[in-house]
Write an enzyme that holds these catalytic residues in place. Structure first.
Site, PDB file in Angstrom:
ATOM      1  N   ASP A 169       1.137  -1.509  -0.261  1.00 52.59           N
ATOM      2  CA  ASP A 169      -0.477  -0.048   0.196  1.00 52.59           C
ATOM      3  C   ASP A 169       1.314   1.110  -0.238  1.00 52.59           C
ATOM      4  OD1 ASP A 169      -1.858   2.164   0.376  1.00 52.59           O
ATOM      5  OD2 ASP A 169      -3.086   0.551   2.191  1.00 52.59           O
ATOM      6  N   ARG A 233     -13.746  -3.993  -6.374  1.00 51.32           N
ATOM      7  CA  ARG A 233     -14.193  -3.232  -7.965  1.00 51.32           C
ATOM      8  C   ARG A 233     -14.305  -4.405  -8.969  1.00 51.32           C
ATOM      9  NH1 ARG A 233     -17.408  -1.039  -4.765  1.00 51.32           N
ATOM     10  NH2 ARG A 233     -17.774   0.717  -4.372  1.00 51.32           N
ATOM     11  N   GLU A 261     -21.037 -12.403 -17.945  1.00 56.59           N
ATOM     12  CA  GLU A 261     -21.539 -13.224 -18.824  1.00 56.59           C
ATOM     13  C   GLU A 261     -19.660 -14.178 -19.235  1.00 56.59           C
ATOM     14  OE1 GLU A 261     -23.287 -13.864 -23.039  1.00 56.59           O
ATOM     15  OE2 GLU A 261     -22.711 -12.121 -22.418  1.00 56.59           O
ATOM     16  N   HIS A 274     -22.735  -9.784  -5.513  1.00 59.23           N
ATOM     17  CA  HIS A 274     -21.507  -8.640  -4.773  1.00 59.23           C
ATOM     18  C   HIS A 274     -22.817  -8.502  -2.879  1.00 59.23           C
ATOM     19  CE1 HIS A 274     -21.203  -4.082  -4.748  1.00 59.23           C
ATOM     20  NE2 HIS A 274     -20.598  -4.161  -4.764  1.00 59.23           N
ATOM     21  N   ALA A 277     -20.511  -6.346   1.110  1.00 64.05           N
ATOM     22  CA  ALA A 277     -21.424  -5.535   2.625  1.00 64.05           C
ATOM     23  C   ALA A 277     -22.679  -5.571   2.092  1.00 64.05           C
ATOM     24  CB  ALA A 277     -20.771  -4.170   2.461  1.00 64.05           C
TER      25      ALA A 277
END
Length: 389
Positions: A169, A233, A261, A274, A277
């Site tokens: 990071d 993401r 797909e 998804h 969260a």
């Protein structure tokens, strides 16, 4: 009465944080002071001029045109860390799914549903399980890309499982570093992490620098047979490069929260709808944090967890408070303070912070600000938003 417009299904625990005596909360209120939302997209909507702030009950703000709202003085909040435990647990599940062949073995068992002979069923189960032996996590290396609230929790969890952990990071904050075990090895660069990790998990936001950054070049550096987990993401990875790496065996598994797909059809991909969260607890935590941030901003002018404005917070020393935002250039604050001095207005306390091109100031003053004073501050060159709080 302050007005909050909501989109999506916001958890009741969050909505309860708005004081009923001074806030009206509705999905259809006109001229709202602020907006609280989850995934609703604002890019094609006209934002009411009354809106001062937007809170996203979640970490990502790609559904909000932040760069359009900043010049209007609209503060955009997110809720980093509120869903970190939910994502951490799903990463753990992903590690287990990837290492033990669980989904594949479940499909195998499902294929035996037509077998009615108990002896034959037992025989086929015993014969089939040999395909799904898998391997244990202990002793394997996990590479964590992004060591914020979520990444740090995952790194610490992996260590407790007996895994080795490498972290990368380049923008690691002091606060995040305090949450991170000293047993996490810090990689000098991304390729170093990729080359040494059996599992890689992504926990970075989508910004121009990270858009599709797990691409063909990244896969050329990755350890042969590694597994990639992406619960952050979908746009972080080049999907074509992922499929090519799976086909070649360079990558043995891709586990992601973002079905497409092409990936659904791939036998080496494990995909969730998804879920990262979507726990009850995470949705409540995000809603509560978002609501608290809006209340503190609307009532006190304080900014915590904004993605476009600096973090600025100050306890009130008087009931008279003025805030203003300006381009981050010299002499603006001095000009405003001189203006107050010329009007014989005493400043009890103040704080000024900047972030990139934006500066934000909170002033506690001796007397109630008049419309004339607010107008004079707004007319100072480079000031683009003024408010009496």
């Amino acid at each position: 009465m302050k007005k909050i417009r909501t989109y999506n299904n916001i958890a009741a625990k969050g909505l309860d944080k708005f004081p009923q005596e001074s806030y009206q909360v509705s999905s259809a209120c006109e001229e709202p002071d602020a907006i609280l939302l989850r995934s609703h997209k604002l890019h094609t909507e006209t934002l009411p001029n009354s809106v001062l702030a937007i809170a996203r009950a979640g970490a990502g703000v790609n559904n909000i045109p932040v760069s359009d709202y900043t010049p209007q003085g609209v503060v955009v909040f997110n809720t980093p860390g509120a869903n970190s435990n939910a994502v951490k647990e799903l990463v753990l599940a992903s590690l287990l799914l990837g290492s033990r062949g669980i989904t594949q073995s479940m499909r195998y068992v499902d294929s035996l549903a037509s077998e009615t002979d108990p002896a034959q069923l037992h025989k086929k189960v015993e014969a089939g399980k040999k395909q799904y032996g898998g391997s244990e996590l202990e002793g394997k290396t996990l590479g964590v890309v992004g060591l914020g609230a979520i990444g740090a929790k995952i790194a610490n969890l992996a260590l407790s499982l007996g895994m080795k952990v490498i972290g990368y990071d380049p923008k690691l904050s002091v606060e995040a570093a305090w949450q991170l075990s000293s047993n996490v090895t810090r990689a000098a660069n991304l390729n170093s992490l990729l080359a040494r990790s059996d599992f890689i998990t992504l926990h970075v936001p989508v910004v121009p620098a990270t858009l599709g950054f797990i691409n063909e070049d990244a896969f050329s550096a990755i350890k042969e047979g590694a597994q990639l987990i992406n619960l952050a993401r979908g746009e972080l990875v080049d999907e074509g490069a992922v499929i090519a790496a799976l086909d070649s065996g360079k990558l043995t598994r891709y586990i992601a929260d973002f079905p497409s797909e092409a990936l659904i059809a791939h036998e080496k991909a494990i995909l969730f709808p998804h879920l990262g969260a979507s726990t009850v607890e995470a949705e409540e935590n995000c809603a509560v944090m978002g609501a608290n941030q809006l209340v503190d901003f609307l009532d006190n002018g304080n900014i915590i967890n904004s993605v476009n404005f600096p973090a600025v917070s100050m306890e009130r020393t008087t009931g008279h408070r003025v805030t203003f935002a300006n381009d981050n250039v010299p002499k603006v604050l001095g000009t405003v303070l001189n203006l107050l001095a010329d009007l014989n207005i005493n400043v009890f306390d103040m704080v000024n912070k900047s972030r990139d091109e934006i500066a934000y100031t909170i002033l506690d003053i001796e007397q109630e600000p008049t419309a004339h004073l607010l107008e004079k501050i707004s007319n100072v060159e480079h000031v683009f938003h003024v408010r009496s709080v």
